[in-house]
Design a protein around this motif. Structure first.
Motif, mmCIF file in Angstrom:
data_model
loop_
_atom_site.group_PDB
_atom_site.id
_atom_site.type_symbol
_atom_site.label_atom_id
_atom_site.label_comp_id
_atom_site.label_asym_id
_atom_site.label_seq_id
_atom_site.Cartn_x
_atom_site.Cartn_y
_atom_site.Cartn_z
ATOM 1 N N ALA A 71 8.826 14.186 -1.971
ATOM 2 C CA ALA A 71 9.586 13.476 -3.076
ATOM 3 C C ALA A 71 9.140 14.038 -4.479
ATOM 4 O O ALA A 71 9.810 14.308 -5.357
ATOM 5 C CB ALA A 71 9.609 12.290 -2.999
ATOM 6 N N GLY A 72 7.757 14.067 -4.671
ATOM 7 C CA GLY A 72 7.218 14.566 -5.655
ATOM 8 C C GLY A 72 7.215 16.063 -6.035
ATOM 9 O O GLY A 72 7.692 16.400 -7.109
ATOM 10 N N ALA A 85 0.840 -1.174 -0.141
ATOM 11 C CA ALA A 85 -0.168 0.159 0.141
ATOM 12 C C ALA A 85 0.678 1.328 -0.056
ATOM 13 O O ALA A 85 0.541 2.234 -0.785
ATOM 14 C CB ALA A 85 -0.838 0.015 1.192
ATOM 15 N N ALA A 86 1.765 1.427 0.860
ATOM 16 C CA ALA A 86 2.648 2.441 0.899
ATOM 17 C C ALA A 86 3.503 2.707 -0.401
ATOM 18 O O ALA A 86 3.680 4.056 -0.691
ATOM 19 C CB ALA A 86 3.671 2.297 1.938
ATOM 20 N N LEU A 87 3.933 1.645 -1.181
ATOM 21 C CA LEU A 87 4.663 1.782 -2.391
ATOM 22 C C LEU A 87 3.620 2.132 -3.627
ATOM 23 O O LEU A 87 3.815 3.207 -4.185
ATOM 24 C CB LEU A 87 5.165 0.329 -2.656
ATOM 25 N N VAL A 88 2.420 1.526 -3.645
ATOM 26 C CA VAL A 88 1.477 1.816 -4.855
ATOM 27 C C VAL A 88 1.016 3.267 -4.510
ATOM 28 O O VAL A 88 1.145 4.089 -5.319
ATOM 29 C CB VAL A 88 0.448 0.624 -4.784
ATOM 30 N N PHE A 89 0.328 3.434 -3.501
ATOM 31 C CA PHE A 89 -0.269 4.739 -3.265
ATOM 32 C C PHE A 89 0.855 6.152 -3.037
ATOM 33 O O PHE A 89 0.574 7.087 -3.651
ATOM 34 C CB PHE A 89 -0.897 4.736 -1.971
ATOM 35 N N GLY A 90 1.987 5.594 -2.365
ATOM 36 C CA GLY A 90 2.941 6.735 -2.522
ATOM 37 C C GLY A 90 3.472 7.237 -4.030
ATOM 38 O O GLY A 90 3.779 8.234 -4.111
ATOM 39 N N SER A 134 15.220 9.475 -8.582
ATOM 40 C CA SER A 134 16.233 10.025 -7.798
ATOM 41 C C SER A 134 15.627 10.550 -6.541
ATOM 42 O O SER A 134 16.262 10.342 -5.457
ATOM 43 C CB SER A 134 17.087 11.117 -8.514
ATOM 44 N N THR A 135 14.563 11.378 -6.330
ATOM 45 C CA THR A 135 14.140 12.087 -5.250
ATOM 46 C C THR A 135 13.377 11.024 -4.374
ATOM 47 O O THR A 135 13.319 11.548 -3.217
ATOM 48 C CB THR A 135 13.045 13.065 -5.561
ATOM 49 N N SER A 136 13.049 9.737 -4.735
ATOM 50 C CA SER A 136 12.406 9.026 -3.926
ATOM 51 C C SER A 136 13.170 8.064 -3.572
ATOM 52 O O SER A 136 12.761 6.908 -2.491
ATOM 53 C CB SER A 136 11.263 8.390 -4.804
ATOM 54 N N THR A 137 14.353 7.842 -3.746
ATOM 55 C CA THR A 137 15.472 6.779 -3.591
ATOM 56 C C THR A 137 15.683 6.508 -1.960
ATOM 57 O O THR A 137 15.394 5.560 -1.704
ATOM 58 C CB THR A 137 16.670 6.864 -4.137
ATOM 59 N N PRO A 138 15.807 7.660 -1.099
ATOM 60 C CA PRO A 138 15.817 7.435 0.126
ATOM 61 C C PRO A 138 14.464 7.004 0.807
ATOM 62 O O PRO A 138 14.690 6.202 1.707
ATOM 63 C CB PRO A 138 16.147 8.934 0.765
ATOM 64 N N LEU A 139 13.318 7.356 0.352
ATOM 65 C CA LEU A 139 12.037 6.697 0.744
ATOM 66 C C LEU A 139 11.938 5.220 0.412
ATOM 67 O O LEU A 139 11.694 4.407 1.169
ATOM 68 C CB LEU A 139 11.036 7.498 0.136
#
Length: 414
Positions: free
Chosen positions: A307-308, A210-215, A319-324
């Motif tokens: 991140a967006g 859920a966190a991956l898809v919705f995120g 790139s911006t979502s890699t840490p997350l």
């Protein structure tokens, strides 16, 4: 200069018109509520979201149905026996239900070794039992019959042990006295532990999924609005913090609704299996999981929105979502692999506690205050994340021309 002034004036007029229309349509309701409703309605009416949810429900129901079918399935095997093994084969047939009530053995008498090998090649029998110098052997054509092998080993061992005991004038019970090994759990029993482990895996997977898809979808929608410059019009109509709040709350509501559907289908399906007695005991941990999911998802959703906002193009999101993404992988593998003292410590450390504490609750032996403390710490973490994320989101959202770093977003003036 005149062109720039005209463009600015047009943007201001558009923003004013949008704000007026928003006020007329909402009847004075908060802007964040309008955004929340828009997020929910747009997703619920999206065919891909509906079909994806339906597919997952069918997958869960299908898996449970397959498990029920496997649990009730009986294995029928045909055991070939030459004259020197008919008595032992008959003993295996009679003793099979005591070893495994899902295995039914049929004995077929064969004349000799050649007849037995021919019967195996023609699939008339599944295995051929015959004596050897040091015991008994099951011969199959090309693959082992696992269920039959297990039953045969148990029955042959018991039968031979009984014969040997009789020859020396004693009993099997006397020979086996003091050799029994049992297992004990400080909390619950072995079957409960297996159920808790399986359900714990489901909890961790559902949170990660859920966190991956919705995120990703939340971050993509932020980028689309930023790239198309429509966010500039929205920013002139409503505060950006309201836009962020609406997006986070809308996606959180959708994720929780979807999660509740999955849990309901899973618990109802489980009630039709041999583990139905555990359904009441699982209801409490499931409720705790929803609470931890809610707090953890709010924090991660806000980070996905940040991140967006840091990206100017869809290509920048990786790139911006890699840490997350790395954080979510740590949560996923940590939730699955941690045990012992490490698991106890992690159950209080946000955001990993969102998946680890529900697993501890499932296993049992958790004091009443432990989930409350862990949930409180997670809620504090979510609150701090929202505060920091809101500042980064507001300051990065309107910056275009390339990817924005966290340092730039934090230092940018209002």
């Amino acid at each position: 200069m005149s062109t720039d002034k005209t463009a600015d004036k047009t943007a201001d007029n558009t923003a004013g018109t949008t704000a007026g229309r928003t006020g007329d349509r909402t009847g004075g309701e908060p802007a964040w509520l309008l955004v929340t409703r828009r997020e929910i309605v747009s997703r619920i009416t999206d065919k891909s979201f509906v079909l994806g949810t339906a597919f997952m429900v069918v997958l869960i129901a299908g898996f449970i149905g397959f498990s029920i079918w496997q649990d009730e399935k009986t294995t029928d095997v045909t055991l070939g026996a030459t004259p020197d093994s008919v008595a032992m084969a008959t003993a295996i047939k009679d003793g099979a239900p005591d070893v495994d009530d899902k295995v039914e053995v049929t004995v077929t008498e064969l004349a000799d070794r050649d007849a037995a090998e021919a019967a195996l090649r023609d699939d008339e029998v599944d295995a051929w039992l015959h004596p050897t110098d040091d015991g008994w052997q099951l011969t199959t054509e090309s693959s082992e019959q696992d269920a039959l092998t297990t039953v045969t080993r148990a029955v042959v061992q018991q039968t031979v042990l009984a014969d040997n005991a009789a020859q020396v004038g004693t009993t099997v019970e006397a020979l086996q006295a003091g050799s029994t090994v049992t297992t004990e759990f400080l909390r619950g029993d072995a079957e409960r532990a297996n159920v808790a482990e399986a359900v714990g895996f489901v909890f961790v997977f559902l949170f990660y999924f859920a966190a991956l898809v919705f995120g990703m979808q939340l971050a993509s929608s932020v980028i689309e609005e930023k790239q198309s410059r429509i966010v500039e019009i929205i920013a002139a109509a409503i505060p950006l913090r309201h836009l962020l709040a609406g997006k986070v709350l809308g996606n959180t509501a959708l994720a929780v609704i979807q999660l509740l559907v999955y849990l309901a289908v899973g618990l109802v399906g489980l009630s039709f299996t041999s583990y139905s007695s555990y359904v009441p005991a699982l209801s409490g941990p499931a409720a705790w999981f929803v609470a931890f999911f809610l707090a953890g998802f709010v924090a991660l959703a806000c980070l996905w929105a940040v991140a967006g906002s840091l990206a100017s193009r869809t290509e920048d999101l990786q790139s911006t979502s890699t840490p997350l993404t790395m954080l979510m992988l740590v949560m996923f593998f940590g939730g699955l692999s941690l045990d012992g003292r490490a698991q106890v410590i992690a159950s209080y450390v946000p955001p990993v506690s969102a998946v680890v504490m529900p697993k501890r609750i499932l296993a049992g032996g958790v004091e009443w205050w432990e989930p409350l403390l862990a949930l409180g710490l997670l809620a504090v973490f979510a609150g701090l994340t929202v505060m920091v994320g809101e500042r980064l989101y507001r300051r990065a959202l309107l910056q275009t021309g390339g990817r924005v770093s966290l340092k730039q977003a934090w230092a940018t003036a209002e």
